[in-house]
Design an enzyme around this catalytic site. Structure first.
Site, mmCIF file in Angstrom:
data_model
loop_
_atom_site.group_PDB
_atom_site.id
_atom_site.type_symbol
_atom_site.label_atom_id
_atom_site.label_comp_id
_atom_site.label_asym_id
_atom_site.label_seq_id
_atom_site.Cartn_x
_atom_site.Cartn_y
_atom_site.Cartn_z
ATOM 1 N N GLY A 7 3.475 -1.249 -27.533
ATOM 2 C CA GLY A 7 3.844 -1.729 -28.862
ATOM 3 C C GLY A 7 4.529 -3.073 -28.751
ATOM 4 O O GLY A 7 4.726 -3.604 -27.655
ATOM 5 N N ALA A 9 7.679 -5.971 -29.620
ATOM 6 C CA ALA A 9 9.127 -6.033 -29.406
ATOM 7 C C ALA A 9 9.840 -5.274 -30.516
ATOM 8 O O ALA A 9 9.470 -5.371 -31.687
ATOM 9 C CB ALA A 9 9.590 -7.493 -29.371
ATOM 10 N N ARG A 10 10.834 -4.488 -30.137
ATOM 11 C CA ARG A 10 11.657 -3.724 -31.075
ATOM 12 C C ARG A 10 10.842 -2.741 -31.924
ATOM 13 O O ARG A 10 11.198 -2.431 -33.057
ATOM 14 C CB ARG A 10 12.463 -4.643 -31.991
ATOM 15 C CG ARG A 10 13.417 -5.559 -31.269
ATOM 16 C CD ARG A 10 14.602 -4.759 -30.744
ATOM 17 N NE ARG A 10 15.590 -5.631 -30.132
ATOM 18 C CZ ARG A 10 15.806 -5.707 -28.836
ATOM 19 N NH1 ARG A 10 15.095 -4.989 -27.999
ATOM 20 N NH2 ARG A 10 16.729 -6.492 -28.349
ATOM 21 N N GLY A 12 10.350 0.380 -30.976
ATOM 22 C CA GLY A 12 10.855 1.729 -30.735
ATOM 23 C C GLY A 12 10.304 2.379 -29.481
ATOM 24 O O GLY A 12 10.462 3.590 -29.295
ATOM 25 N N HIS A 48 20.258 -1.097 -22.525
ATOM 26 C CA HIS A 48 19.334 -0.022 -22.175
ATOM 27 C C HIS A 48 20.015 1.020 -21.288
ATOM 28 O O HIS A 48 19.820 2.225 -21.470
ATOM 29 C CB HIS A 48 18.089 -0.572 -21.472
ATOM 30 C CG HIS A 48 17.020 -1.012 -22.405
ATOM 31 N ND1 HIS A 48 16.175 -0.136 -23.039
ATOM 32 C CD2 HIS A 48 16.640 -2.241 -22.814
ATOM 33 C CE1 HIS A 48 15.324 -0.798 -23.800
ATOM 34 N NE2 HIS A 48 15.593 -2.082 -23.685
ATOM 35 N N ARG A 52 21.265 5.661 -21.870
ATOM 36 C CA ARG A 52 20.977 6.834 -21.041
ATOM 37 C C ARG A 52 22.274 7.469 -20.549
ATOM 38 O O ARG A 52 23.211 6.782 -20.173
ATOM 39 C CB ARG A 52 20.100 6.433 -19.854
ATOM 40 C CG ARG A 52 18.740 5.920 -20.282
ATOM 41 C CD ARG A 52 17.839 5.635 -19.113
ATOM 42 N NE ARG A 52 18.371 4.707 -18.152
ATOM 43 C CZ ARG A 52 18.324 3.381 -18.251
ATOM 44 N NH1 ARG A 52 17.763 2.815 -19.296
ATOM 45 N NH2 ARG A 52 18.825 2.609 -17.297
ATOM 46 N N GLU A 60 15.773 1.417 -9.445
ATOM 47 C CA GLU A 60 15.293 0.062 -9.711
ATOM 48 C C GLU A 60 14.265 -0.293 -8.654
ATOM 49 O O GLU A 60 14.515 -0.130 -7.461
ATOM 50 C CB GLU A 60 16.458 -0.932 -9.677
ATOM 51 C CG GLU A 60 17.461 -0.706 -10.778
ATOM 52 C CD GLU A 60 18.607 -1.700 -10.756
ATOM 53 O OE1 GLU A 60 18.561 -2.665 -9.969
ATOM 54 O OE2 GLU A 60 19.557 -1.498 -11.529
#
Length: 167
Positions: A7, A9-10, A12, A48, A52, A60
């Protein structure tokens, strides 16, 4: 199993992917593919991370995601665009070589037992890139997304926070 979430940017994507991962496991893995390039991006990464909680195992890896200990786990990989950027920089903007490196990683993930939720961006849906390098990367991203979507068991397009199942 691969679940591909794409999708703009922004749109969801991250929220949807994290909720999905937590619905499938009480202890999912989050793989960040980003290299922190500047202060602004570091703030985005921290936002981000704050999304969590302690249920997540964070890893990473900028290139060799398939080599991580993720077999038989629910694993969210965020995101293809940053993963591709690492290959694109390494290959000095060679689209074919970058795509081959990503395909090798996706193929390796397809051989592993587990559920891999892979987030990507649809960057080709916006304005045409102004620069040659921007156009090359947009092409690379589009071809990578097509490859992953073809391999995926499920594919979801996020639009304005709404998940639209496309496969």
């Amino acid at each position: 199993m691969i679940i591909f979430i794409t999708g703009g940017a922004r749109s969801g994507k991250s929220k949807y992917a994290q909720e999905l991962a937590l619905s499938l496991s009480d202890s999912p893995i989050y793989v960040a593919t980003a290299k922190v390039w500047d202060d602004d991006f570091e703030k985005r990464v921290k936002r981000h991370q704050n999304d969590r909680d302690e249920r997540w195992t964070n890893m990473e890896e900028q290139r060799n995601v398939s080599a991580l200990p993720i077999t038989n786990r629910i694993c969210l990989i965020d995101c293809v665009t940053l993963w591709l950027t690492n290959f694109f920089v390494d290959t000095k903007n060679d689209v074919e070589a970058s795509l081959a490196l990503l395909k090798k990683e996706i193929d390796a993930l397809c051989t592993k037992p587990g559920t891999f939720i892979i987030i990507s961006n649809e960057i080709g849906m916006g304005v045409h890139a102004d620069t040659e390098i921007g156009r090359k990367f947009t092409d690379l991203q589009g071809w990578a997304n097509q490859y992953i979507a073809a391999k995926a068991n499920e594919a979801v397009l996020m639009v304005s926070g709404i998940a639209v199942k496309i496969k």
